[in-house]
Motif scaffolding. Structure first.
Motif, PDB file in Angstrom:
ATOM      1  N   PRO A  13     -10.663   8.855  -2.102  1.00 40.37           N
ATOM      2  CA  PRO A  13      -9.332   8.425  -1.640  1.00 40.37           C
ATOM      3  C   PRO A  13      -8.216   8.779  -2.620  1.00 40.37           C
ATOM      4  CG  PRO A  13     -10.520   6.560  -2.537  1.00 40.37           C
ATOM      5  CD  PRO A  13     -11.468   7.732  -2.602  1.00 40.37           C
ATOM      6  N   GLU A  14      -8.557   9.274  -3.807  1.00 44.82           N
ATOM      7  CA  GLU A  14      -7.501   9.509  -4.797  1.00 44.82           C
ATOM      8  C   GLU A  14      -7.126  10.990  -4.935  1.00 44.82           C
ATOM      9  OE1 GLU A  14      -6.906   6.913  -7.949  1.00 44.82           O
ATOM     10  OE2 GLU A  14      -8.501   5.525  -7.409  1.00 44.82           O
ATOM     11  N   ILE A  15      -7.471  11.798  -3.913  1.00 48.86           N
ATOM     12  CA  ILE A  15      -7.095  13.213  -3.948  1.00 48.86           C
ATOM     13  C   ILE A  15      -5.574  13.379  -3.829  1.00 48.86           C
ATOM     14  CG2 ILE A  15      -9.223  14.224  -3.007  1.00 48.86           C
ATOM     15  CD1 ILE A  15      -7.690  14.054  -0.227  1.00 48.86           C
ATOM     16  N   PRO A  16      -5.035  14.476  -4.370  1.00 52.57           N
ATOM     17  CA  PRO A  16      -3.593  14.716  -4.214  1.00 52.57           C
ATOM     18  C   PRO A  16      -3.201  14.894  -2.748  1.00 52.57           C
ATOM     19  CG  PRO A  16      -4.607  16.383  -5.652  1.00 52.57           C
ATOM     20  CD  PRO A  16      -5.708  15.533  -5.129  1.00 52.57           C
ATOM     21  N   PHE A  20      -4.957  16.307   1.642  1.00 53.99           N
ATOM     22  CA  PHE A  20      -5.272  15.397   2.747  1.00 53.99           C
ATOM     23  C   PHE A  20      -4.937  16.047   4.085  1.00 53.99           C
ATOM     24  CE2 PHE A  20      -4.173  12.119   5.804  1.00 53.99           C
ATOM     25  CZ  PHE A  20      -5.293  11.310   5.749  1.00 53.99           C
ATOM     26  N   LEU A  22      -5.829  16.124   8.522  1.00 51.88           N
ATOM     27  CA  LEU A  22      -6.420  15.399   9.646  1.00 51.88           C
ATOM     28  C   LEU A  22      -7.039  16.378  10.631  1.00 51.88           C
ATOM     29  CD1 LEU A  22      -3.542  12.852  10.328  1.00 51.88           C
ATOM     30  CD2 LEU A  22      -5.842  12.278   9.523  1.00 51.88           C
ATOM     31  N   GLN A  29      -9.878  11.995   9.089  1.00 55.87           N
ATOM     32  CA  GLN A  29      -9.648  12.898   7.971  1.00 55.87           C
ATOM     33  C   GLN A  29     -10.666  14.028   7.972  1.00 55.87           C
ATOM     34  OE1 GLN A  29      -9.891  11.037   4.128  1.00 55.87           O
ATOM     35  NE2 GLN A  29      -9.305  12.892   3.037  1.00 55.87           N
ATOM     36  N   ALA A  40     -13.859   2.372  -3.281  1.00 61.00           N
ATOM     37  CA  ALA A  40     -13.487   1.771  -4.567  1.00 61.00           C
ATOM     38  C   ALA A  40     -13.971   0.326  -4.753  1.00 61.00           C
ATOM     39  CB  ALA A  40     -11.969   1.853  -4.738  1.00 61.00           C
ATOM     40  N   GLY A 125     -11.448   2.366   1.328  1.00 63.15           N
ATOM     41  CA  GLY A 125     -10.484   3.353   0.856  1.00 63.15           C
ATOM     42  C   GLY A 125     -10.041   4.338   1.917  1.00 63.15           C
ATOM     43  N   ASP A 126     -10.624   4.291   3.115  1.00 64.68           N
ATOM     44  CA  ASP A 126     -10.150   5.190   4.174  1.00 64.68           C
ATOM     45  C   ASP A 126      -9.420   4.424   5.274  1.00 64.68           C
ATOM     46  OD1 ASP A 126     -12.554   4.138   5.090  1.00 64.68           O
ATOM     47  OD2 ASP A 126     -13.477   6.061   5.559  1.00 64.68           O
ATOM     48  N   ILE A 234       0.639  12.387   9.736  1.00 66.48           N
ATOM     49  CA  ILE A 234       1.003  12.297   8.330  1.00 66.48           C
ATOM     50  C   ILE A 234       2.525  12.281   8.244  1.00 66.48           C
ATOM     51  CG2 ILE A 234       0.808  13.397   6.072  1.00 66.48           C
ATOM     52  CD1 ILE A 234      -1.728  14.789   7.127  1.00 66.48           C
TER      53      ILE A 234
ATOM     54  N   TYR B 137      -5.725   5.364   5.764  1.00 66.42           N
ATOM     55  CA  TYR B 137      -5.967   6.243   4.607  1.00 66.42           C
ATOM     56  C   TYR B 137      -5.017   5.921   3.458  1.00 66.42           C
ATOM     57  CZ  TYR B 137      -8.811   8.686   7.993  1.00 66.42           C
ATOM     58  OH  TYR B 137      -9.767   8.968   8.940  1.00 66.42           O
ATOM     59  N   GLY B 138      -4.956   4.655   3.107  1.00 66.99           N
ATOM     60  CA  GLY B 138      -4.185   4.225   1.954  1.00 66.99           C
ATOM     61  C   GLY B 138      -2.726   4.573   2.059  1.00 66.99           C
ATOM     62  N   ARG B 140      -1.569   7.314   3.630  1.00 63.90           N
ATOM     63  CA  ARG B 140      -1.329   8.751   3.810  1.00 63.90           C
ATOM     64  C   ARG B 140      -0.976   9.085   5.248  1.00 63.90           C
ATOM     65  NH1 ARG B 140      -3.605  11.591  -0.676  1.00 63.90           N
ATOM     66  NH2 ARG B 140      -5.061  10.293  -1.791  1.00 63.90           N
ATOM     67  N   ALA B 141      -1.432   8.258   6.188  1.00 56.19           N
ATOM     68  CA  ALA B 141      -1.196   8.551   7.598  1.00 56.19           C
ATOM     69  C   ALA B 141      -0.831   7.281   8.345  1.00 56.19           C
ATOM     70  CB  ALA B 141      -2.442   9.187   8.213  1.00 56.19           C
ATOM     71  N   ILE B 142      -0.212   7.480   9.514  1.00 57.37           N
ATOM     72  CA  ILE B 142       0.158   6.365  10.385  1.00 57.37           C
ATOM     73  C   ILE B 142      -0.632   6.522  11.682  1.00 57.37           C
ATOM     74  CG2 ILE B 142       2.035   5.303  11.691  1.00 57.37           C
ATOM     75  CD1 ILE B 142       2.820   5.040   8.930  1.00 57.37           C
ATOM     76  N   ARG B 240      -2.442  -0.960  -9.848  1.00 56.79           N
ATOM     77  CA  ARG B 240      -3.802  -1.463  -9.944  1.00 56.79           C
ATOM     78  C   ARG B 240      -4.419  -1.115 -11.292  1.00 56.79           C
ATOM     79  NH1 ARG B 240      -8.897   0.949  -6.909  1.00 56.79           N
ATOM     80  NH2 ARG B 240     -10.475  -0.270  -7.946  1.00 56.79           N
ATOM     81  N   GLN B 276      -1.810   4.738  -2.536  1.00 53.52           N
ATOM     82  CA  GLN B 276      -2.111   3.307  -2.359  1.00 53.52           C
ATOM     83  C   GLN B 276      -1.052   2.439  -3.033  1.00 53.52           C
ATOM     84  OE1 GLN B 276      -4.314   5.504  -3.658  1.00 53.52           O
ATOM     85  NE2 GLN B 276      -5.987   5.657  -2.185  1.00 53.52           N
TER      86      GLN B 276
END
Ligand SMILES: Cc1cc2nc3c(=O)[nH]c(=O)nc-3n(C[C@H](O)[C@H](O)[C@H](O)COP(=O)(O)OP(=O)(O)OC[C@H]3O[C@@H](n4cnc5c(N)ncnc54)[C@H](O)[C@@H]3O)c2cc1C
Ligand SMILES: Cc1cc2nc3c(=O)[nH]c(=O)nc-3n(C[C@H](O)[C@H](O)[C@H](O)COP(=O)(O)OP(=O)(O)OC[C@H]3O[C@@H](n4cnc5c(N)ncnc54)[C@H](O)[C@@H]3O)c2cc1C
Lengths: 266, 325
Positions: A13-16, A20, A22, A29, A40, A125-126, A234, B137-138, B140-142, B240, B276
């Motif tokens: 989940p911590e990728i730039p 990301f 879809l 994803q 996490a 995390g997703d 996105i 996705y934290g 990133r998307a809606i 965090r 996040q």
């Protein structure tokens, strides 16, 4: 004490942001070449379980519903030191909504034997619904406490630290109990020892399908979903940051304060 | 016709900000479908909320008092709401997405065999369909989700919906409900509540938030952030990374997992801007970033930024702010 920790395998989940993507068909994803990890807070949940086992003895079991590749997540958990693992992997089950997932996990937990403590992460995390702990509690008929960072045993009961808006609560409950875990400095996941990783590689992990758990189609899979995903997109962010410059840091700092004043923000 | 039931809470004898936002959303939904807005008030003792709820859009208020409902004990709360829902028979049940709502909503949905959506940002009736928007996705998307089953239980993310406007003198129907709750229901017990010391304003309500992250490299520099926050009459938040390191309390965490803030000014110091974290603060009006890395994602959402070491920047910035304010 027997503890079952539910772990979800997800794409890192911590990728730039630019990595990301879809999938327009499944609206999920795209994996691409991205690495898979244990979500996490599930790692924090594993840590809570292992610390508790060190204090009061017993056994820790990892449980995952996922693709066959999710065996990797179970093996990582075994590498961290859990005693055994179970994987439920059956394609139609993966399209379940949260109620379906909770039903599958509850059936698996019943088959393993309802433990003293069921742990989940507080949020994955997703998809991140933040619901699985309470749903599992309902499905198993257990009491539940959410957003907990620490679990202790006192006089045969659980004493847990629940993080709330303005601080924390100490909550007492009898076992068996379901708890969702949030991170703090007391549950930072440990590194695996090489010896445990080697042992994990050899360990047999039972893999179950829907039929092994006596699951009926009416309650799981895409047909049982109580919500339908219509669209996932996105949001585009337009970057418009004004970077303050100046010869020295002091000048830039002053410039920032003046600019904020100009904008009437301070 | 969509009847909406909202779960009300109080703040100093008045409907809380969260409750006003629920009423706003409920009123718009009900008006679009000629439905009614119902509110439920639970507690150990009666509260004077009813008039305020009517004034802010409720047509009916269900009131129930029971000793087990002190301290929002989860089991009792869920059982009580299930009983009220059976009587009020709404199509939609809205709760605030706070510590209580997050625990109660999924359990209630499970018991009612209902649909469920969490952390809703927007809801609308589109013909016969009911559509909900939320982040996935934290952040990133809606996602736009359509309810397939009613009633649907939804938690509403604080500060994402316009609050209801007050109409003085507006009246409604008050319904006192007698609950049947057995003491054996309550399977968890609150032993102690430890409130973190709040100097100045609460993080959620602050007009100015100064947040620190891993870039501060320890708890000490947070003192400077507190100094700045105090000066600007704001509150201190954290990423965090900083709360997990134990530098500051976990309840200070801003982001997907914990607090959403939308102040007039958000200052992020030594925070990279992971999605996040952004999920909890991009509603802020003006965002300022102080970071050594010009490529840090925080600069993508910031309006003003300085590339540099906070150690060299903060003292002068604080000094200048003191001078100007
Ligand atoms: C694009 C998209 C499409 C979707 N389609 C639908 C749909 O059609 N209908 C619908 O209702 N929902 C749908 N969802 C929602 C999705 O199915 C749920 O979010 C999911 O089942 C609930 O899991 P969660 O990880 O969000 O739960 P959370 O409550 O956030 O998870 C918390 C914890 O539960 C545990 N956990 C969760 N899943 C597992 C697992 N598989 N194995 C072991 N432990 C687990 C872990 O400990 C995890 O940390 C969709 C979401 C997206 C983004
Ligand atoms: C399911 C899930 C939920 C999460 N929920 C949250 C959440 O609610 N809130 C949250 O914050 N995070 C959350 N995270 C974590 C998030 O992904 C990031 O890991 C976290 O936000 C990083 O914190 P940070 O920016 O402080 O640290 P880092 O990413 O390490 O960034 C530190 C920054 O400080 C800068 N820096 C270093 N030294 C200096 C200096 N001297 N002066 C100025 N700048 C300096 C660096 O350039 C860097 O950009 C979540 C993650 C997951 C997977």
């Amino acid at each position: 004490m027997h503890i079952i920790v539910c772990i979800k395998q997800i794409i890192d989940p911590e990728i730039p942001a630019d990595q990301f993507k879809l999938d327009p068909n499944s609206m999920r994803q795209l994996r691409g070449g991205l690495s898979l990890v244990i979500s996490a807070y599930d790692q924090n949940a594993l840590e809570v379980a292992l610390q508790l086992r060190e204090k009061v003895g017993g056994k820790v079991t990892a449980l995952c519903l996922g693709e066959s590749g999710a065996m990797g997540a179970i093996k990582s958990a075994l590498g961290m030191g859990v005693d055994d693992g179970f994987l439920v992997s059956d394609q139609p089950l993966l399209e379940s909504d949260p109620f379906g997932v909770a039903h599958v996990l509850a059936k698996a937990i019943q088959k393993i034997g309802v433990p003293d403590l069921v742990l989940t992460g507080c949020v994955s995390g997703d998809t991140g619904d933040k619901v699985m702990g309470p749903l599992l509690a309902e499905a198993l008929g257990l009491p539940c406490v959410t957003f907990v960072s620490k679990v202790e045993v006192k006089d045969g009961k659980a004493l847990v630290r629940r993080i709330v808006e303005d601080g924390y609560e100490l909550v007492e409950a009898a076992f068996p109990l379901a708890v969702s875990i949030i991170s703090d400095d007391s549950n930072v996941p440990r590194y695996s020892k090489l010896r445990d990783i080697m042992a994990a590689a050899k360990k047999q992990v039972p893999t179950w399908k829907a039929a092994d758990l006596g699951l009926e189609g009416a309650r799981v899979g895409v047909g049982a979903a109580r919500l339908q995903v219509q669209d996932v997109s996105i949001p585009q962010r337009e970057s418009k940051c004004e970077i303050l410059d100046g010869e020295t840091p002091e000048e830039r700092a002053e410039g920032l304060a003046l600019r904020l004043r100009e904008l009437k923000v301070i | 016709m969509t009847d909406v039931l909202i779960v009300a809470s109080e703040q100093g004898n008045l409907p809380s900000q969260n409750t006003l936002e629920l009423l706003g959303a409920a009123r718009r939904l009900a008006d679009a479908t000629q439905g009614r807005v119902k509110a439920v008030v639970l507690g150990a003792a009666p509260t004077p909320l009813t008039a305020g709820l009517f004034a802010c859009g409720a047509d009916q208020v269900f009131r129930a008092e029971h000793p087990l409902l002190a301290g929002r004990q989860g089991d009792a709360y869920v059982a009580a709401l299930a009983q009220i829902a059976a009587q009020a028979a709404p199509q939609v049940i809205l709760l605030a997405d706070d510590s209580c709502g997050k625990e109660v909503a999924p359990r209630l949905a499970h018991r009612l065999n209902a649909g469920m959506v969490t952390e809703v940002l927007a809801v609308e009736a589109d013909g016969p369909a009911m559509l909900f928007r939320r982040q996935v996705y934290g952040g990133r998307a809606i996602a736009t989700l359509a309810a397939q089953r009613f009633p649907v239980v939804a938690t509403v993310k604080p500060r994402s919906m316009a609050p209801a406007a007050e109409q003085a003198g507006r009246r409604g129907e008050e319904i006192a409900v007698t609950l049947s709750l057995d003491p054996s229901l309550a399977r968890t017990r609150l032993v102690q509540k430890v409130a973190e010391e709040v100097r100045g304003v609460k993080l959620e309500n602050a007009r100015v938030v100064v947040s620190g992250g891993r870039g501060l490299k320890g708890p000490e520099p947070f003192k400077q952030l507190e100094e700045l926050a105090q000066l600007l009459k704001g509150a201190v938040g954290a990423s965090r990374a900083a709360t997990d390191a134990g530098w500051v309390p976990a309840s200070w965490q801003v982001g997907q997992t914990r607090k959403t803030v939308s102040p007039d000014l958000y200052i992020a110091v030594g925070i990279s801007g992971a999605t996040q974290h952004l999920a909890g603060m991009t509603g802020s009006k003006t965002i300022v970033a102080i970071n050594t890395d010009p490529d840090a994602p925080i600069f993508k959402v910031a309006h003003l930024g300085i590339v540099g070491d906070y150690k060299a920047l903060l003292p002068k910035f604080i000094e200048k702010c003191r001078e100007l304010t």
